[in-house]
Scaffold this active site. Structure first.
Site, PDB file in Angstrom:
ATOM      1  N   SER A 244       0.912  -1.191  -0.101  1.00  0.00           N
ATOM      2  CA  SER A 244       0.137   0.056   0.094  1.00  0.00           C
ATOM      3  C   SER A 244       1.155   1.198   0.088  1.00  0.00           C
ATOM      4  O   SER A 244       1.775   1.442  -0.881  1.00  0.00           O
ATOM      5  CB  SER A 244      -0.925  -0.130   1.205  1.00  0.00           C
ATOM      6  N   HIS A 385      -7.942  -5.445   1.053  1.00  0.00           N
ATOM      7  CA  HIS A 385      -6.549  -4.935   1.030  1.00  0.00           C
ATOM      8  C   HIS A 385      -5.785  -5.340   2.119  1.00  0.00           C
ATOM      9  O   HIS A 385      -6.001  -5.072   3.269  1.00  0.00           O
ATOM     10  CB  HIS A 385      -7.062  -3.449   1.172  1.00  0.00           C
TER      11      HIS A 385
HETATM   12  C1  GTR Z   1      -5.331   4.638   1.838  1.00  0.00           C
HETATM   13  C2  GTR Z   1      -4.664   5.349   0.654  1.00  0.00           C
HETATM   14  C3  GTR Z   1      -4.166   4.279  -0.248  1.00  0.00           C
HETATM   15  C4  GTR Z   1      -3.214   3.317   0.576  1.00  0.00           C
HETATM   16  C5  GTR Z   1      -3.859   2.942   1.842  1.00  0.00           C
HETATM   17  C6  GTR Z   1      -2.843   2.313   2.865  1.00  0.00           C
HETATM   18  O1  GTR Z   1      -5.997   5.430   2.680  1.00  0.00           O
HETATM   19  O2  GTR Z   1      -5.857   6.005   0.067  1.00  0.00           O
HETATM   20  O3  GTR Z   1      -3.243   5.210  -1.334  1.00  0.00           O
HETATM   21  O4  GTR Z   1      -2.021   3.832   0.647  1.00  0.00           O
HETATM   22  O5  GTR Z   1      -4.234   3.857   2.528  1.00  0.00           O
HETATM   23  O6  GTR Z   1      -1.561   2.740   2.916  1.00  0.00           O
HETATM   24  O7  GTR Z   1      -3.310   1.063   3.326  1.00  0.00           O
END
Ligand code: GTR
Length: 404
Positions: A244, A385
């Site tokens: 991420s 995610h």
């Molecule tokens: C979210 C962000 C993403 C990603 C994510 C993370 O809020 O919008 O770009 O980086 O966090 O790091 O889990």
């Protein structure tokens, strides 16, 4: 303009392919009127692309190096004697310190390692009581593990599933990690307590000349310095990975520091492996409003005029050439735009072919849980995610096959 901003608030992410919009991707092999057609040409000119990313997006990297002292704080056997766990302290000019956990398989051969930053403290990677609890700001805030963004004892092992340490050790690899917050705490003014401020003089950069992504990427390179100083590690087989936001930093670190043997981007999304020109899920407008410290203010000006960016993220991925690269998406993480990550990865072949290397070829997006490619790999798995054991099975296989 004010009207544009007003129209966009509140932000509603697009998830409709028919509304993604038309775009033409910049050609990595064309710089102004110059056409790049050989490996030598690319090697000579890749710095120009790197500079464009530094000037428009991630900020400069420090022009000066600094005195780094690595001290071994503690060492012990773990996993029933299968591995050694060492805690190292890296000190920079007496002003900034970072704690690094190094876990290596017991072996008479130098170990290849996976190296990456963690979000919420080293103690989250395992239950082991020997790992100090991180005491700076973290983005985790789920009590009782984290209270007011500070790690509590209950957070030990919170993210063990994302590190799969025993699986990694059993496969013959080591693991190296540090908390991203030791380099820069992840909030808009975090740079004030971080190395961008504290080491400005030593590193020759003002805080506003670079970004959190830059500070994290710099930290990753210093962890690589440490790895390369440890006799039990094969310093030519350090595989960089990041999930991420830390996947974005890993890509930027890998583009700048060619000593990393291979690079893994796990769901790095917008500002990482996903094409910015595709208006799907997170956008430049959204990311630069939510996380202004991740990028230069200049980058925010490309919101709603993505087509005017001098590059797109396929060129950042191409800057990793000719090394092995794995880009992974998750179906439950449409925010990261899996298709944009796949298309970015597919575009890498142009530059890799200059080195006589293959890319993904002319294929469509694969189905769930069907990794494609070899030196350049891609998968989209089912689920949310995250980085899970499925991802690690693929990364270990990739490491064994491509990092030789
Ligand atoms: C979210 C962000 C993403 C990603 C994510 C993370 O809020 O919008 O770009 O980086 O966090 O790091 O889990």
């Amino acid at each position: 303009t004010t009207t544009l901003m007003a129209q966009q608030k509140p932000f509603v992410a697009n998830y409709d392919e028919s509304k993604v919009g038309q775009f033409t991707l910049p050609d990595p092999l064309r710089l102004g009127s110059m056409k790049i057609s050989t490996e030598e040409d690319w090697e000579k000119n890749r710095a120009t692309w790197l500079t464009l990313f530094a000037d428009h997006m991630y900020g400069q990297m420090p022009p000066k190096s600094i005195k780094q002292t690595n001290t071994l704080v503690s060492q012990k056997d773990i996993l029933g004697g299968k591995a050694t766990q060492s805690i190292w302290k890296m000190d920079f000019a007496g002003k900034v310190q970072a704690t690094v956990v190094v876990i290596l398989p017991k072996s008479n051969k130098k170990a290849p390692v996976f190296l990456g930053l963690n979000f919420c403290g080293n103690q989250t990677i395992s239950q082991d009581e020997g790992i100090p609890i991180f005491d700076k700001y973290v983005v985790c805030n789920n009590a009782p593990d984290f209270i007011n963004n500070i790690s509590q004892a209950a957070s030990r092992g919170e993210w063990a599933s994302r590190w799969q340490i025993e699986k990694v050790i059993d496969a013959g690899f080591g693991t190296i990690t540090a908390a991203c917050g030791d380099f820069e705490e992840d909030f808009a003014t975090g740079f004030k307590n971080g190395l961008r401020t504290k080491l400005a003089g030593e590193l020759g950069l003002k805080p506003e000349e670079w970004t959190a992504n830059g500070a994290w990427a710099w930290g990753l390179s210093r962890m690589l310095d440490l790895a390369q100083s440890i006799a039990e590690i094969d310093g030519k087989k350090v595989i960089l990975h990041g999930h991420s936001r830390l996947g974005k930093a890993a890509l930027w670190a890998g583009a700048n520091d060619r000593r990393f043997a291979a690079i893994i981007s796990n769901e790095s999304g917008e500002g990482g492996a996903a094409l910015s020109r595709r208006i799907y899920g997170e956008t430049i407008w959204r990311i630069t409003n939510s996380f202004p410290h991740w990028f230069l203010p200049t980058y925010a000006t490309y919101a709603d005029r993505e087509n005017e960016l001098p590059f797109d993220q396929h060129i950042l991925l191409s800057l990793l050439a000719p090394r092995p690269v794995y880009v992974a998406s998750a179906f439950g993480d449409q925010w990261s735009d899996p298709k944009g990550e796949f298309l970015g990865t597919k575009e890498m072949e142009k530059v890799y072919s200059l080195y006589g290397k293959k890319g993904l070829g002319n294929i469509d997006m694969p189905g769930l849980n069907q990794p494609v490619g070899k030196l350049i790999r891609y998968h989209i798995r089912d689920g949310k995610h995250d980085i899970n054991d499925y991802d690690w099975d693929q990364y270990i296989k990739f490491g064994k096959e491509e990092v030789k």
